[in-house]
Design a protein around this motif. Structure first.
Motif, mmCIF file in Angstrom:
data_model
loop_
_atom_site.group_PDB
_atom_site.id
_atom_site.type_symbol
_atom_site.label_atom_id
_atom_site.label_comp_id
_atom_site.label_asym_id
_atom_site.label_seq_id
_atom_site.Cartn_x
_atom_site.Cartn_y
_atom_site.Cartn_z
ATOM 1 N N GLY A 120 9.084 31.343 -8.163
ATOM 2 C CA GLY A 120 8.342 30.827 -6.406
ATOM 3 C C GLY A 120 9.285 29.982 -5.401
ATOM 4 N N ARG A 121 10.510 29.485 -6.504
ATOM 5 C CA ARG A 121 11.721 28.275 -6.012
ATOM 6 C C ARG A 121 12.230 29.390 -5.080
ATOM 7 N N LYS A 122 13.035 28.349 -3.896
ATOM 8 C CA LYS A 122 13.804 28.667 -3.088
ATOM 9 C C LYS A 122 15.331 29.420 -3.476
ATOM 10 N N MET A 123 15.980 30.358 -3.986
ATOM 11 C CA MET A 123 17.232 29.986 -4.702
ATOM 12 C C MET A 123 17.975 30.368 -4.046
ATOM 13 N N GLY A 124 18.724 31.317 -2.582
ATOM 14 C CA GLY A 124 19.066 31.597 -2.017
ATOM 15 C C GLY A 124 18.724 32.721 -1.331
ATOM 16 N N HIS A 125 19.935 33.725 -0.483
ATOM 17 C CA HIS A 125 19.222 34.596 0.113
ATOM 18 C C HIS A 125 20.588 35.773 0.066
ATOM 19 N N VAL A 178 25.200 44.171 -7.190
ATOM 20 C CA VAL A 178 24.773 43.369 -5.423
ATOM 21 C C VAL A 178 26.093 43.226 -4.350
ATOM 22 N N LEU A 179 26.905 42.758 -5.053
ATOM 23 C CA LEU A 179 28.217 42.269 -4.311
ATOM 24 C C LEU A 179 29.465 43.723 -3.684
ATOM 25 N N ALA A 180 29.196 44.688 -4.469
ATOM 26 C CA ALA A 180 29.493 45.645 -4.531
ATOM 27 C C ALA A 180 29.477 46.953 -3.477
ATOM 28 N N LEU A 181 28.006 46.504 -2.887
ATOM 29 C CA LEU A 181 26.989 47.638 -1.552
ATOM 30 C C LEU A 181 27.960 46.468 -0.727
ATOM 31 N N PRO A 182 28.142 47.525 0.146
ATOM 32 C CA PRO A 182 28.685 47.141 1.756
ATOM 33 C C PRO A 182 27.852 46.578 2.616
ATOM 34 N N GLY A 183 28.390 45.356 2.661
ATOM 35 C CA GLY A 183 27.688 44.472 4.409
ATOM 36 C C GLY A 183 27.026 43.940 3.385
ATOM 37 N N THR A 184 27.286 42.992 2.545
ATOM 38 C CA THR A 184 26.344 42.262 1.141
ATOM 39 C C THR A 184 26.613 40.268 1.507
ATOM 40 N N HIS A 185 26.334 39.854 1.692
ATOM 41 C CA HIS A 185 26.670 38.318 1.598
ATOM 42 C C HIS A 185 25.794 37.390 1.385
ATOM 43 N N LEU A 186 26.167 37.501 0.160
ATOM 44 C CA LEU A 186 24.718 35.830 -0.662
ATOM 45 C C LEU A 186 24.823 34.896 -0.507
ATOM 46 N N HIS A 187 24.396 34.335 -0.527
ATOM 47 C CA HIS A 187 24.038 32.885 0.002
ATOM 48 C C HIS A 187 23.165 32.099 -1.171
ATOM 49 N N LEU A 188 23.749 30.962 -2.267
ATOM 50 C CA LEU A 188 22.928 30.341 -2.528
ATOM 51 C C LEU A 188 23.127 28.686 -2.861
ATOM 52 N N TYR A 189 22.011 28.324 -2.982
ATOM 53 C CA TYR A 189 21.730 27.190 -2.304
ATOM 54 C C TYR A 189 21.641 25.854 -3.159
ATOM 55 N N HIS A 237 15.035 27.606 10.530
ATOM 56 C CA HIS A 237 13.580 28.288 9.081
ATOM 57 C C HIS A 237 14.141 29.591 8.918
ATOM 58 N N ASN A 238 14.000 29.842 7.515
ATOM 59 C CA ASN A 238 13.894 30.962 6.402
ATOM 60 C C ASN A 238 14.245 31.576 7.447
ATOM 61 N N SER A 239 13.508 32.901 8.487
ATOM 62 C CA SER A 239 13.656 33.905 8.728
ATOM 63 C C SER A 239 14.550 34.022 9.777
ATOM 64 N N GLY A 240 16.050 32.753 9.624
ATOM 65 C CA GLY A 240 16.564 32.987 10.903
ATOM 66 C C GLY A 240 17.784 32.737 10.113
ATOM 67 N N HIS A 241 17.584 33.049 8.751
ATOM 68 C CA HIS A 241 19.411 32.941 7.919
ATOM 69 C C HIS A 241 20.382 33.814 8.487
ATOM 70 N N TRP A 242 19.898 35.024 8.488
ATOM 71 C CA TRP A 242 20.490 36.121 8.492
ATOM 72 C C TRP A 242 21.670 35.606 10.392
ATOM 73 N N SER A 243 21.187 35.139 10.716
ATOM 74 C CA SER A 243 22.359 34.873 11.650
ATOM 75 C C SER A 243 23.686 34.200 11.252
ATOM 76 N N MET A 244 23.535 33.210 10.332
ATOM 77 C CA MET A 244 24.585 33.559 9.255
ATOM 78 C C MET A 244 25.493 34.391 9.722
ATOM 79 N N ASP A 245 25.604 35.609 9.350
ATOM 80 C CA ASP A 245 26.434 36.856 9.040
ATOM 81 C C ASP A 245 26.013 37.358 10.112
ATOM 82 N N ALA A 246 25.039 37.485 11.194
ATOM 83 C CA ALA A 246 25.047 38.920 12.013
ATOM 84 C C ALA A 246 25.505 38.409 13.970
ATOM 85 N N ALA A 247 25.529 36.742 13.801
ATOM 86 C CA ALA A 247 25.249 36.255 15.500
ATOM 87 C C ALA A 247 26.695 35.552 15.374
ATOM 88 N N ASP A 248 26.949 35.825 16.617
ATOM 89 C CA ASP A 248 28.375 34.852 16.805
ATOM 90 C C ASP A 248 27.673 33.052 15.713
#
Length: 385
Positions: free
Chosen positions: A353-358, A334-345, A273-284
């Motif tokens: 309205g189209r989901k392009m990334g997170h 945006v990527l100059a900010l600390p701790g940012t992780h860009l994912h484009l699809y 689910h979209n709400s679980g995408h954070w787990s790619m960067d913040a979970a083992d």
């Protein structure tokens, strides 16, 4: 089912971004992949070892997918359940057709929640004019939703009176619908569980969500994002729902937290689910690795979150922030900010309205993460939250 070790081929029905991230997770672990999707430019198909370009009910296409894949999953809930049942005659399929069929129908879904003893919002099922006339007065104001094929706010209408209810139902071509009573919401949250064929189950932390126009905009995950007791109840309820389905795979269940402390279930999605995408960067262990593990029969281990996280959904609107011409957002700032992780699809064109990334932001504290995320949102032209 025989354990499928790296070197086997894992198949997925659907070629969107969820399929793409599943394919990436599988390939990272050493699996080959196969995607069935009719779109030649599908994000998952373009990165997979095999891309079967066929309709989801095309018998020749399904046979070709079986010829490539040792086991098959799905990346979206509206893949025809009949296609999954057909595939299951030849290959292990997870989740199964029966579970997906329930998730495809809001009325069946709510009946399943009731069987599991999980409370949902007061509602009525509307199949004909007699059902419409019999709707209880205290269900208004409410939200009328088509029972099938609604997602991201589509197939929904807010109604305050019986006249508005009738007009909305007529506007939906008198489709099979569910009317849900509007409730005083304090917050929205979701839980992702992964369940194996042996019944083993693990879960990600509870995720606090913000929707705009029916589309997920922001997900925040840290120890204090949801009250402890409601978080406990959400996890317990999600496990009961998965258990009741004899579910295999990754399942997301969304909840409403009410002003009085009550927790009610909203809906479920039989996939990552979209709400679980954070787990790619913040979970083992990410939700997509969990999907690989459940499909391949690998052991499930409880994921551990190692950093507070906040995810911003990146919609196609951002590509049109400077006018009518499509323009790439200023990712460098945006990527100059600390701790940012860009994912484009990998989608070939943007549209509103189209989901392009997170974009996921991680950091040492929830406060630091939120501060950076607000800066990122400002630089991208996303409304503050």
């Amino acid at each position: 089912m025989t354990l499928l070790l790296p070197g086997a081929t894992l198949g997925v029905m659907g070629g969107g971004q969820l399929g793409r991230m599943f394919v990436h997770a599988a390939q990272r672990m050493g699996y080959f992949t196969a995607v069935l999707d009719p779109d030649e430019g599908s994000p998952a198909g373009r990165v997979s070892h095999h891309h079967v370009r066929a309709d989801y009910l095309d018998e020749i296409g399904l046979a070709r997918l079986c010829g490539h894949a040792d086991a098959i999953t799905t990346e979206f809930e509206n893949v025809p359940a009949g296609a999954l049942a057909s595939l299951a005659e030849h290959r292990p399929v997870a989740p199964g057709a029966a579970a997906v069929a329930i998730a495809q129908d809001r009325a069946e879904e709510k009946a399943h929640f009731a069987r599991c003893g999980v409370p949902c919002a007061p509602h009525a099922v509307i199949t004909d004019a007699e059902d419409l006339a019999g709707v209880a007065d205290d269900l208004l104001p409410g939200i009328l939703k088509t029972a099938r094929l609604g997602y991201d706010g589509k197939g929904q209408a807010r109604v305050g009176t019986r006249a508005e209810l009738r007009a909305a139902w007529e506007g939906m071509d008198r489709a099979h619908c569910v009317l849900e009573k509007l409730l005083p919401l304090a917050f929205e949250c979701s839980v992702l569980v992964a369940r194996g064929r042996d019944g083993a189950m693990v879960h990600l932390p509870v995720q606090r969500n913000l929707h705009r126009a029916g589309i997920l905009a922001v997900t925040e995950v840290h120890e204090d994002c949801v009250p402890v007791e409601q978080a406990r109840r959400a996890i317990e309820a999600t496990r009961r729902i998965a258990q009741g389905l004899d579910y295999v795979g990754v399942l997301c269940v969304e909840f409403f937290g009410l002003d009085d402390g009550t927790l009610v279930v909203n809906e479920m999605a039989p996939r990552p689910h979209n709400s679980g995408h954070w787990s790619m960067d913040a979970a083992d262990v990410s939700q997509f690795e969990l999907q690989v593990r459940t499909l391949a029969g690998l052991p499930l281990v409880q994921p551990r979150q190692h950093s507070p996280a906040l995810m911003l959904n990146l919609l196609g609107d951002l590509w049109f922030g400077r006018g009518t011409a499509e323009t790439t957002p200023d990712w460098a700032s945006v990527l100059a900010l600390p701790g940012t992780h860009l994912h484009l699809y990998g989608k070939l064109s943007a549209r509103p309205g189209r989901k392009m990334g997170h974009l996921t932001v991680t950091g040492d504290t929830p406060q630091a993460v939120r501060a950076v995320a607000l800066q990122a949102a400002q630089r991208l032209g996303i409304a503050p939250f």
